[in-house]
Design a protein around this motif. Structure first.
Motif, PDB file in Angstrom:
ATOM      1  N   ASN A 148      -6.594  27.860  69.135  1.00 13.72           N
ATOM      2  CA  ASN A 148      -7.517  26.752  68.767  1.00 13.72           C
ATOM      3  C   ASN A 148      -8.716  26.679  68.207  1.00 13.72           C
ATOM      4  O   ASN A 148      -9.317  25.932  67.384  1.00 13.72           O
ATOM      5  N   ASN A 152     -10.501  26.630  64.077  1.00 17.17           N
ATOM      6  CA  ASN A 152     -11.071  24.860  63.982  1.00 17.17           C
ATOM      7  C   ASN A 152     -10.130  24.055  64.542  1.00 17.17           C
ATOM      8  O   ASN A 152     -10.011  23.099  63.685  1.00 17.17           O
ATOM      9  N   GLY A 153      -9.836  24.159  66.048  1.00 15.94           N
ATOM     10  CA  GLY A 153      -8.927  23.504  66.195  1.00 15.94           C
ATOM     11  C   GLY A 153      -6.987  23.643  66.274  1.00 15.94           C
ATOM     12  O   GLY A 153      -7.074  22.725  66.866  1.00 15.94           O
ATOM     13  N   ALA A 157      -5.294  19.806  66.135  1.00 15.49           N
ATOM     14  CA  ALA A 157      -5.509  18.830  65.030  1.00 15.49           C
ATOM     15  C   ALA A 157      -4.384  18.730  64.859  1.00 15.49           C
ATOM     16  O   ALA A 157      -3.948  17.751  64.156  1.00 15.49           O
ATOM     17  N   ASN A 160      -2.991  15.752  67.307  1.00 13.78           N
ATOM     18  CA  ASN A 160      -3.776  15.033  67.557  1.00 13.78           C
ATOM     19  C   ASN A 160      -4.441  15.056  68.850  1.00 13.78           C
ATOM     20  O   ASN A 160      -4.205  13.631  69.804  1.00 13.78           O
ATOM     21  N   LYS A 196     -16.810  17.712  66.948  1.00 16.61           N
ATOM     22  CA  LYS A 196     -16.115  17.368  65.818  1.00 16.61           C
ATOM     23  C   LYS A 196     -16.777  16.289  65.981  1.00 16.61           C
ATOM     24  O   LYS A 196     -16.052  15.053  64.947  1.00 16.61           O
TER      25      LYS A 196
END
Ligand SMILES: [Ca+2]
Lengths: 197, 197
Positions: A148, A152-153, A157, A160, A196
């Motif tokens: 992750n 980029n998450g 992402a 949430n 972020k």
């Protein structure tokens, strides 16, 4: 009714055919190049490599062979029940029951002593009842966390998931098995969410 | 120029990121359900499971941990050079040289002692210089042979491979590591081609 196979080698080869389906169980995490989602068979290979390389960072000395065996088989029940994502909110009781039934069926395909050994190892992993299992469980959280961060998450992402949830869902399990790996993972997660913000 | 990483854990995690690409190296063999071709990462997992289940059938007693380590890493060089199919007719010398360079680069990413251990194991597998390596090599032939039998010919059908070629290309390597597995594989191959005739 299909006659039960009683030749040990044929039982073993039948099991090895059966678990081919783990290659078609798709996880939430992407590959690092984000070309597609990871499947549970290649995930299991990757975790065995994590154990091979990182076992010196375990909280307590571990038996590498036992840790690798656990990681090679830890997801095999998904052949019957599929993958249950960490962020899915599925009922843990229902999931555990289904997985226990799958373990019984699958390991029951093997010669009795061999099936019992692997079934016991699978239960040990699930219960995190030993240092070996605690370390194996930690790696099973480290790998998706680092995916992750590197993508980029990734699934965070999509779901949430915030920093507090990461610290809560990954922290205790990783730190219990490897404080050193948790120190790295926590720093990586904090840096990710800070960037972020 | 990128500074060399000297923290052992960061070197190990960097290596684990690097080998993620093995999940994108596509082999010739299909999955058993023929939905797609197999990749080298899930193939490596499957072979480790073959070793875990079948090591009692080795020609000579083997060290299971060493066999599994070899199988987990045996294809890692493909991250740099890709998979070379058994029926491709590629120059073995060129391929060997490229793979040696890839092994040097990849294992060179690790802490020195750990990289040397795995590099030595990889060379031992390539040279089939021990009973452990001979058994590991045998499994690396058993698995695709049984896939081909189970998928109505698989890569044999695609490459016009006949029974004689199967006996010649798979037989000596499988039989050397496991006469018992070869007896099963030979019977399965003969039955496959007899049904085609
Ligand atoms: Ca190969």
């Amino acid at each position: 009714m299909i006659a039960m196979q009683t030749n040990p080698m044929l039982q073993q080869l039948n099991f090895l055919r059966e678990i081919d389906r783990l290659k078609s169980v798709i996880r939430q995490s992407p590959l690092l190049d984000q070309s597609r989602k990871e499947n549970s068979a290649e995930h299991s290979w990757h975790l065995a490599m994590y154990a091979l390389l990182l076992h010196d960072h375990a909280h307590s000395p571990v038996n590498l062979m036992r840790v690798i065996k656990m990681l090679l088989i830890h997801d095999i029940v998904e052949v019957d029940v599929g993958d249950t994502p960490i962020h899915s909110g599925a009922s843990p009781q229902d999931q555990a029951l289904q997985e226990q039934q799958a373990a019984k069926r699958l390991f029951g395909l093997l010669p009795v002593a061999q099936g019992a050994e692997l079934h016991d190892l699978w239960c040990e992993f699930e219960a995190a009842s030993t240092d070996d299992a605690k370390f194996a469980k930690a790696l099973d959280r480290v790998q998706p966390l680092l995916i992750n961060v590197a993508t980029n998450g990734g699934t965070w992402a999509e779901n949430n998931v915030n920093l507090e949830m990461v610290l809560q869902r990954y922290g205790p399990i990783i730190e219990r098995g490897s404080p050193a790996l948790w120190a790295h993972c926590e720093q990586a997660a904090r840096a990710h969410f800070a960037a972020k913000a």
